[in-house]
Design a protein around this motif. Sequence first.
Motif, PDB file in Angstrom:
ATOM      1  N   PHE A   2      46.656  42.114  40.306  1.00  0.00           N
ATOM      2  CA  PHE A   2      45.373  42.037  39.608  1.00  0.00           C
ATOM      3  C   PHE A   2      45.529  42.434  38.141  1.00  0.00           C
ATOM      4  O   PHE A   2      46.333  43.293  37.791  1.00  0.00           O
ATOM      5  N   SER A   3      44.720  41.796  37.290  1.00  0.00           N
ATOM      6  CA  SER A   3      44.646  42.175  35.888  1.00  0.00           C
ATOM      7  C   SER A   3      43.186  42.084  35.463  1.00  0.00           C
ATOM      8  O   SER A   3      42.345  41.545  36.178  1.00  0.00           O
ATOM      9  N   ASN A   4      42.889  42.651  34.319  1.00  0.00           N
ATOM     10  CA  ASN A   4      41.511  42.613  33.786  1.00  0.00           C
ATOM     11  C   ASN A   4      40.489  43.257  34.720  1.00  0.00           C
ATOM     12  O   ASN A   4      39.351  42.805  34.825  1.00  0.00           O
ATOM     13  N   SER A   5      40.913  44.290  35.427  1.00  0.00           N
ATOM     14  CA  SER A   5      39.997  45.029  36.298  1.00  0.00           C
ATOM     15  C   SER A   5      40.267  46.511  36.107  1.00  0.00           C
ATOM     16  O   SER A   5      41.410  46.957  36.189  1.00  0.00           O
ATOM     17  N   LYS A   6      39.219  47.261  35.871  1.00  0.00           N
ATOM     18  CA  LYS A   6      39.384  48.687  35.599  1.00  0.00           C
ATOM     19  C   LYS A   6      40.035  49.410  36.778  1.00  0.00           C
ATOM     20  O   LYS A   6      40.949  50.221  36.605  1.00  0.00           O
ATOM     21  N   ASP A   7      39.557  49.130  37.988  1.00  0.00           N
ATOM     22  CA  ASP A   7      40.047  49.855  39.165  1.00  0.00           C
ATOM     23  C   ASP A   7      41.292  49.221  39.790  1.00  0.00           C
ATOM     24  O   ASP A   7      42.167  49.921  40.296  1.00  0.00           O
ATOM     25  N   LEU A   8      41.363  47.880  39.776  1.00  0.00           N
ATOM     26  CA  LEU A   8      42.455  47.192  40.463  1.00  0.00           C
ATOM     27  C   LEU A   8      43.598  46.811  39.544  1.00  0.00           C
ATOM     28  O   LEU A   8      44.630  46.339  40.008  1.00  0.00           O
ATOM     29  N   ASN A   9      43.428  47.002  38.253  1.00  0.00           N
ATOM     30  CA  ASN A   9      44.428  46.553  37.282  1.00  0.00           C
ATOM     31  C   ASN A   9      45.830  47.056  37.642  1.00  0.00           C
ATOM     32  O   ASN A   9      46.045  48.251  37.837  1.00  0.00           O
ATOM     33  N   GLY A  10      46.777  46.113  37.746  1.00  0.00           N
ATOM     34  CA  GLY A  10      48.155  46.470  38.051  1.00  0.00           C
ATOM     35  C   GLY A  10      48.484  46.532  39.523  1.00  0.00           C
ATOM     36  O   GLY A  10      49.654  46.544  39.909  1.00  0.00           O
ATOM     37  N   HIS A  11      47.467  46.580  40.378  1.00  0.00           N
ATOM     38  CA  HIS A  11      47.723  46.648  41.820  1.00  0.00           C
ATOM     39  C   HIS A  11      48.108  45.281  42.373  1.00  0.00           C
ATOM     40  O   HIS A  11      47.540  44.252  42.001  1.00  0.00           O
TER      41      HIS A  11
END
Length: 325
Positions: A82-91
């Motif tokens: 995921f990218s561009n997501s505060k909580d999921l970014n990098g997951h």
Amino acid sequence: MNEVEHPRIVIIGGGTGLSVLVRGLKKYPLDITAIVTVADDGGSSGRLRNDLDIPAPGDIRNVLAALSDVEPLVEEMFQHRFSNSKDLNGHSLGNLIIAAMTSITGNFPYAIQEMSKVLNVRGKVLPATSHSVVLNAIMEDGTIVTGESRIPESGKKIKEVFLTPENATPLPEAIQAIRHADLIVIGPGSLYTSILPNLVVPEISREIIKAAAKKVYICNIMTQAGETLDFSASDHVKAIYEHMPEPFLNTILVNKENIPGNVLERYNEEKAKPVFFDTEKLEKLGLEVILGDIISLEEKVIRHNTLEVAKILYSMLDSKVEAEL
């Protein structure tokens, strides 16, 4: 009529190297067991480990994907980051699914087993230990660096690595796989942060030494800054032996293929260069040296050629294969 029992191969390691290797091996009639490091503490894997107190799922995820037999889109979804997501970014979605399955079942190895069914995995994928472990390194100046991701960044030469807790135990299935293997493969992968975290689990090292299987080390093609700067092939072997109760390897597979100059220039920026294969020293260590054209270039990134390496490893099982025909 009895079902044919395929030759049993155990691969021990982690990182990109292990997942590249098993992609080629799954094309052969083999009983594959991958024993994978869970000491990663960076990125998505490290965040989940710290938040949920579970073993790091990242390297496991990569090997599951590599051994899977599903539609390409399903594998792509499992590997999606995921990218561009505060909580999921990098997951990675796969990491989240493994974490969720562990939460549901309360058992990390069982979660991997269930994910293997969903992904139709060809073989077994086992964590080196079901404990949430931390990799530590003692540097040559005596300082200790804690955390897999911090070790290569320290800028110091590594003397040895160890896990905490030190009493981490392997799964019984991993021990059984080693005992019954026809071939045990170490590597390829980052020496101190992908390969040795498996071998410093005491029971794993003891069982590898006792196992009747032929044991082969797939040496890295390039040195790695922060881990194996200026290492020759024999230096890699000696570092492994320094972490084991006694020498145990029979064979080393090394690359003989020339690397294009423009690719070498790119790696030079990372202080990486081709591993020097000091054949005479390797033979003095009692090793059979196999030279192969085993590199694959993907956008100037050097990987082991999964098909060529798998072919060489399968040929080592010729006597076992012929006996079954």
